[in-house]
Motif scaffolding. Structure first.
Motif, mmCIF file in Angstrom:
data_model
loop_
_atom_site.group_PDB
_atom_site.id
_atom_site.type_symbol
_atom_site.label_atom_id
_atom_site.label_comp_id
_atom_site.label_asym_id
_atom_site.label_seq_id
_atom_site.Cartn_x
_atom_site.Cartn_y
_atom_site.Cartn_z
ATOM 1 N N VAL A 22 7.178 0.044 8.354
ATOM 2 C CA VAL A 22 6.337 -0.159 6.947
ATOM 3 C C VAL A 22 5.520 0.579 6.269
ATOM 4 O O VAL A 22 5.032 0.499 5.259
ATOM 5 C CB VAL A 22 5.296 -1.662 7.727
ATOM 6 N N PHE A 23 4.508 1.321 7.126
ATOM 7 C CA PHE A 23 3.818 2.266 5.778
ATOM 8 C C PHE A 23 4.465 3.154 5.068
ATOM 9 O O PHE A 23 4.075 3.441 3.824
ATOM 10 C CB PHE A 23 3.164 3.064 7.557
ATOM 11 N N VAL A 24 5.900 3.303 5.410
ATOM 12 C CA VAL A 24 6.542 4.698 4.624
ATOM 13 C C VAL A 24 6.822 3.948 3.730
ATOM 14 O O VAL A 24 6.852 4.509 2.506
ATOM 15 C CB VAL A 24 6.835 5.382 5.943
ATOM 16 N N VAL A 25 6.974 2.810 3.489
ATOM 17 C CA VAL A 25 7.607 2.195 2.515
ATOM 18 C C VAL A 25 7.355 1.742 2.120
ATOM 19 O O VAL A 25 7.168 1.885 0.243
ATOM 20 C CB VAL A 25 8.832 1.062 3.016
ATOM 21 N N VAL A 26 5.870 1.373 1.908
ATOM 22 C CA VAL A 26 5.133 0.692 0.823
ATOM 23 C C VAL A 26 4.073 1.797 0.519
ATOM 24 O O VAL A 26 4.027 1.996 -0.553
ATOM 25 C CB VAL A 26 3.550 0.108 1.984
ATOM 26 N N TRP A 67 -4.200 2.760 12.308
ATOM 27 C CA TRP A 67 -4.557 1.863 12.171
ATOM 28 C C TRP A 67 -4.003 1.026 13.160
ATOM 29 O O TRP A 67 -4.437 0.171 13.874
ATOM 30 C CB TRP A 67 -3.511 1.182 11.049
ATOM 31 N N PHE A 68 -3.241 1.429 13.680
ATOM 32 C CA PHE A 68 -1.949 1.267 14.985
ATOM 33 C C PHE A 68 -3.751 0.993 16.251
ATOM 34 O O PHE A 68 -3.173 0.699 17.452
ATOM 35 C CB PHE A 68 -1.026 2.267 15.323
ATOM 36 N N SER A 69 -4.470 2.351 15.918
ATOM 37 C CA SER A 69 -5.117 2.181 17.276
ATOM 38 C C SER A 69 -6.147 1.082 17.096
ATOM 39 O O SER A 69 -6.027 0.732 18.385
ATOM 40 C CB SER A 69 -5.733 3.883 17.320
ATOM 41 N N PHE A 76 -7.255 -6.091 13.185
ATOM 42 C CA PHE A 76 -6.597 -5.064 11.854
ATOM 43 C C PHE A 76 -7.069 -4.249 11.201
ATOM 44 O O PHE A 76 -6.469 -4.488 9.738
ATOM 45 C CB PHE A 76 -5.183 -6.415 12.200
ATOM 46 N N GLY A 77 -7.899 -4.463 10.410
ATOM 47 C CA GLY A 77 -8.744 -3.708 9.706
ATOM 48 C C GLY A 77 -9.299 -4.654 8.645
ATOM 49 O O GLY A 77 -9.475 -5.903 8.776
ATOM 50 N N THR A 78 -9.404 -3.873 7.687
ATOM 51 C CA THR A 78 -9.324 -4.720 6.338
ATOM 52 C C THR A 78 -8.940 -4.721 4.979
ATOM 53 O O THR A 78 -8.012 -3.618 5.267
ATOM 54 C CB THR A 78 -10.831 -4.636 5.695
ATOM 55 N N THR A 79 -8.616 -5.344 4.714
ATOM 56 C CA THR A 79 -7.474 -5.438 3.097
ATOM 57 C C THR A 79 -7.982 -4.361 2.018
ATOM 58 O O THR A 79 -9.398 -3.611 2.361
ATOM 59 C CB THR A 79 -7.307 -6.881 2.319
ATOM 60 N N ALA A 80 -6.823 -4.155 1.087
ATOM 61 C CA ALA A 80 -7.890 -3.282 -0.012
ATOM 62 C C ALA A 80 -8.795 -3.561 -0.383
ATOM 63 O O ALA A 80 -9.315 -2.629 -1.308
ATOM 64 C CB ALA A 80 -6.929 -2.519 -0.689
ATOM 65 N N THR A 276 -1.135 -2.050 3.035
ATOM 66 C CA THR A 276 -0.297 -1.226 3.791
ATOM 67 C C THR A 276 -0.963 -2.263 5.067
ATOM 68 O O THR A 276 -0.179 -2.614 6.268
ATOM 69 C CB THR A 276 -0.428 -0.201 4.536
ATOM 70 N N ALA A 277 -2.516 -2.426 5.444
ATOM 71 C CA ALA A 277 -2.331 -3.022 6.517
ATOM 72 C C ALA A 277 -2.438 -4.378 6.863
ATOM 73 O O ALA A 277 -1.939 -4.753 7.990
ATOM 74 C CB ALA A 277 -4.100 -2.499 6.650
ATOM 75 N N LEU A 278 -2.508 -5.343 5.252
ATOM 76 C CA LEU A 278 -2.552 -6.841 5.375
ATOM 77 C C LEU A 278 -0.398 -6.599 5.455
ATOM 78 O O LEU A 278 0.281 -7.599 6.657
ATOM 79 C CB LEU A 278 -2.634 -7.399 4.277
ATOM 80 N N VAL A 279 -0.166 -6.161 5.246
ATOM 81 C CA VAL A 279 1.099 -5.798 5.318
ATOM 82 C C VAL A 279 1.997 -5.672 7.207
ATOM 83 O O VAL A 279 3.093 -6.731 7.606
ATOM 84 C CB VAL A 279 2.391 -5.409 4.449
ATOM 85 N N ALA A 280 1.937 -4.439 7.211
ATOM 86 C CA ALA A 280 1.868 -4.207 7.982
ATOM 87 C C ALA A 280 1.536 -5.393 9.664
ATOM 88 O O ALA A 280 2.126 -5.618 11.163
ATOM 89 C CB ALA A 280 1.003 -2.825 8.706
ATOM 90 N N ALA A 281 -0.302 -5.764 9.408
ATOM 91 C CA ALA A 281 -0.814 -6.616 10.760
ATOM 92 C C ALA A 281 0.370 -7.705 9.952
ATOM 93 O O ALA A 281 0.340 -9.078 11.148
ATOM 94 C CB ALA A 281 -1.782 -7.373 9.743
ATOM 95 N N VAL A 282 0.969 -8.266 9.073
ATOM 96 C CA VAL A 282 1.486 -9.586 9.380
ATOM 97 C C VAL A 282 2.893 -9.105 10.295
ATOM 98 O O VAL A 282 3.709 -9.715 11.303
ATOM 99 C CB VAL A 282 1.819 -9.980 7.796
#
Length: 309
Positions: A22-26, A67-69, A76-80, A276-282
């Protein structure tokens, strides 16, 4: 026990690989989160400052690990745009889970009933209709089914609402607003699973113990429920578990059509923002849910295989 642990490790590893993908694609998409948030009129200095703020100036592996840690601890962090991803998921994921769960329940009930009928009466009129009918609904995507349902039940008959409105809790204001989205998800999956149920029952019916039960004079219902269905259950459970992923994927599309207050619009917005953070969290949340359902299907398979030669 060791086999189960190995299976869990493999599936967790697959989920981690999917998140990295997901990170690579985004990252390969045109633009980035800083440009998407600031807009076209932002100058290079503002964009560069926003990229540093979001950590986009760091190498991709470093960003993924950071992000993964945090995700591994539930953060899951914060959005952009500075919103808490955890808060967004807490507000939207339960609605999507509700929609997918009801659709799965409808799929299971309809598939079992029609599959059992098809297996018990393979030459009946209903069976002759199920053969082409199930193939047809499998071939039709969820958004086409949703459009047809709106056309018939909302525009022509005016029986059901085509748009979902929410109350103060954030859930649909009435239960009837769930009917069309649930049907749009359940119909294609029921078409697929009824064929799986019928095929699994037909294969199980050819086992020697079933023939012995028939020769012993047991009635058809007893043979089907006690001697055929238990042997077909592992295949059926695996099919239903696989449908969970398809239901979640289809829900994101169906939610957009019916204005359902789930994760559909949020995911579309996150992709548009290159967030990326939000897509990966979903993906992490839905992937974990699907993995748990698959493990339940594995438990059903193990339970059904007890005592078999």
């Amino acid at each position: 026990m060791i086999a189960v642990s190995g299976l869990v490790v493999r599936r967790v590893g697959l989920l981690v690989a999917l998140l990295a993908l997901v990170f690579v694609v985004v990252d390969l998409l045109p633009g980035n989160a800083a440009r998407a948030v600031l807009g076209r009129d932002a100058g290079p200095e503002r964009i560069a400052a926003k990229e540093r703020e979001l950590g986009l100036d760091r190498p991709l592996p470093v960003r993924f690990w950071n992000w993964f840690s945090g995700a591994a601890t539930g953060d899951f962090g914060t959005t952009a745009r500075g919103q808490s991803v955890n808060d967004l998921l807490a507000a939207k994921f339960p609605q999507t889970l509700l929609l997918a769960s009801i659709a799965l329940a409808v799929t299971v009930v309809v598939s079992l009933l029609l599959g059992l009928w098809w297996a018990a009466r393979p030459t009946s009129t209903a069976a002759r209709l199920l053969q082409p009918g199930s193939a047809f609904v499998i071939a039709v995507p969820e958004f086409v089914v949703a459009t047809l349902l709106v056309l018939v039940f909302s525009l022509w008959l005016d029986w059901l609402p085509a748009v979902t409105f929410t109350d103060r809790s954030g859930y649909p204001a009435s239960a009837e607003m769930l009917i069309l989205p649930v049907l749009a998800l359940a119909i294609p999956q029921a078409g697929w699973n009824v064929r799986v149920v019928r095929g699994a029952l037909a294969d199980a019916a050819s086992a020697p113990h079933v023939e012995s039960a028939v020769l012993n004079g047991l009635d058809e219902r007893t043979v089907l429920l006690r001697h055929v269905l238990p042997f077909a259950l592992p295949t059926i459970a695996a099919s239903f578990a696989t449908s969970v992923g398809t239901l979640f994927g289809g829900a994101l599309v169906v939610e957009t059509i019916f204005n359902y207050p789930g994760m559909g619009a949020m995911v579309a917005g996150s992709v548009s923002d290159r967030d990326t953070a939000l897509v990966a969290a979903v993906v992490a949340l839905t992937g974990t849910t699907i993995m748990c359902v698959l493990l339940m299907a594995d438990a059903v398979r193990a339970w059904s295989n007890r005592g078999r030669p």
